[in-house]
Each structure stands twice: as C-alpha cells, then as structure tokens.
Design a protein around this motif. Structure first.
Motif, short mmCIF file in Angstrom:
data_model
loop_
_atom_site.label_atom_id
_atom_site.label_comp_id
_atom_site.label_asym_id
_atom_site.label_seq_id
_atom_site.Cartn_x
_atom_site.Cartn_y
_atom_site.Cartn_z
N THR A 194 -6.81 -4.36 5.97
CA THR A 194 -6.22 -4.81 4.71
C THR A 194 -5.34 -6.03 4.96
N TRP A 195 -4.53 -5.97 5.99
CA TRP A 195 -3.65 -7.09 6.32
C TRP A 195 -4.45 -8.36 6.63
N ASP A 251 -5.55 5.40 8.55
CA ASP A 251 -4.61 4.39 8.06
C ASP A 251 -4.33 3.26 9.04
N ASN A 274 -5.36 1.62 0.63
CA ASN A 274 -6.16 0.76 1.51
C ASN A 274 -7.60 0.64 1.02
N SER A 279 -5.21 -0.25 7.57
CA SER A 279 -4.08 -1.13 7.27
C SER A 279 -4.23 -2.48 7.95
N THR A 339 0.83 -1.21 0.00
CA THR A 339 0.00 0.00 0.00
C THR A 339 0.86 1.25 0.00
N ASN A 340 1.97 1.24 0.72
CA ASN A 340 2.83 2.42 0.77
C ASN A 340 3.49 2.68 -0.58
#
Length: 230
Positions: A126-127, A119, A183, A123, A22-23
């Motif tokens: 998302t993980w 975030d 995300n 995050s 994502t980053n």
C-alpha cells in the motif's frame, strides 16, 4: 443514510486520526458497522502533527489513531476495534462470534494472522503503490516484487481456508475480515488484482467484504470523516 456519521457522538467518542490512514480506517469501519457516531479530530500526518508534543501526550509512540471514550484512551487500531465490539456486542453487526471456545480461539488466531502475516506485507505494498505516489515519491519496484511474492503465499493459505469457511474465522463476517479491509481497499486496482485471478475463493471473499455498506462509506472521506451528506 448519514445519521450515524454526524461529527458529535451520543457516547462522546473521539477519534484522533487521518481518514486516509489504514489504521484510522479500521476504527471507522467498526464504528460504522455498529452504527455509532464519533467526533473526528484530524491529525495532519503530512505536517508531522502526530509527532507534536500535544499528540504525543495522547500516544507516546506518535501513531494514529487514538480513540477516546471518556477517561478511556486507546491506541492501536485492533485494540480499539475489539473494545468497541465488546462494549456494543448487542448493537449492529455482531463482530465477535464467540459461540464456543473453539470459535473464540479460531477468531483470535485469525486476528493474529492478519496482524502478523497479512498486514506487514500488504502495508508495504500500500505504501509503495498508493501512498508514495500521493506524496510525490517514487515507488520501489524491487520492494513491490519481493512483497508481492510473500503475500501470494499468504493468500494461498487464505484460499484453502475459504474453501472451508465463508469468512476467515467462521461463516459470518467478524473483526477478522474487517481488519483486512483498509489495505485491501487501497490495493484493489493495483497488484492485488492479479493475485486474485487464480484464487477464486479469495476473490469472492474480497468482493463480499468490500461490498459492505460500511466499507463503502469509509472509502468516502467526506462522508465518513466530516459528516457531509450527499
């Protein structure tokens, strides 16, 4: 149109990262919004390459991406996006709307809100829901439920804000909105969908920012990272 995605950059930019990160995607999105090319250098996260001595010499924290512009070497995706937006302020999409001190402060504030309120929760989701299955790991549903509840409270704030402004910082698309994209891209089709059901303004905002051409191109790993034309 893939000319902006060819591996070699007129500006000599290099992006060390992983196109699924994502980053890394956050940096790719700003490059694409500005119509800039770059040299992609893959850092294999699955094999732990980001913890290798060679990569730690670029970023001692062992995190992707790392951005190189000649002698300038930057880590932290949001710092990188701001650097690119400043350097190329007159090119492509105007991502820093600093029409006044008030607008500048509001934009900066919402970038902080994304980084510290949105975030961390997004995050984790998302993980748990997207990345873990890719690695063959089991999703922790208790963690998902806890973070969903917290993220819904953040989205309630967004719903109110988006009743006052077309985008989060102002009435034009800025880095604030762009920073949310990686995300959100991953979470659409998972738990975020139900969060959007009773938040029509957030739903409209999500549809608008994910419908941007740069966003679509970032989602296409081969085109955005490897410069392969369709």
């Amino acid at each position: 149109m893939v000319s902006n995605l060819m591996p070699k950059s007129d500006f000599g930019y290099k992006v060390h990262g992983d196109p699924f990160s994502t980053n890394t995607r956050r940096v790719l999105a700003v490059l694409l919004e500005k119509g800039l090319s770059y040299e992609p250098i893959t850092v294999d996260l699955k094999t732990g390459e980001h913890k290798s001595e060679a990569f730690l010499s670029l970023n001692p924290f062992g995190q992707v991406p790392v951005f190189e512009d000649g002698n300038v070497k930057l880590c932290e995706s949001r710092a990188i996006t701001q650097y690119i937006a400043y350097v190329h302020s007159t090119r492509g999409t105007q991502l820093l709307n600093f029409q006044s001190h008030k607008t500048m402060a509001t934009l900066t504030m919402w970038m902080e809100i994304e980084a510290h309120q949105f975030d961390p929760l997004a995050s984790i989701l998302t993980w748990e829901q997207v990345i873990k299955p890719i690695y063959g790991l089991e999703t922790d549903h208790a963690v998902v439920e806890e973070n969903e509840g917290s993220l819904e409270k953040v989205l309630d704030v967004y719903e109110k804000r988006l009743g006052e402004s077309r985008f989060l910082a102002c009435n034009t698309f800025t880095l604030v909105d762009l920073h949310h994209l990686p995300n959100i891209q991953y979470l659409l089709g998972s738990s975020m969908e139900k969060m959007l059901e009773n938040r029509p303004k957030v739903r409209m905002w999500v549809d608008e920012i994910t419908g941007r051409e740069a966003c679509k191109m970032v989602c296409d790993q081969e085109m955005s990272w490897y410069g392969i034309s369709g």
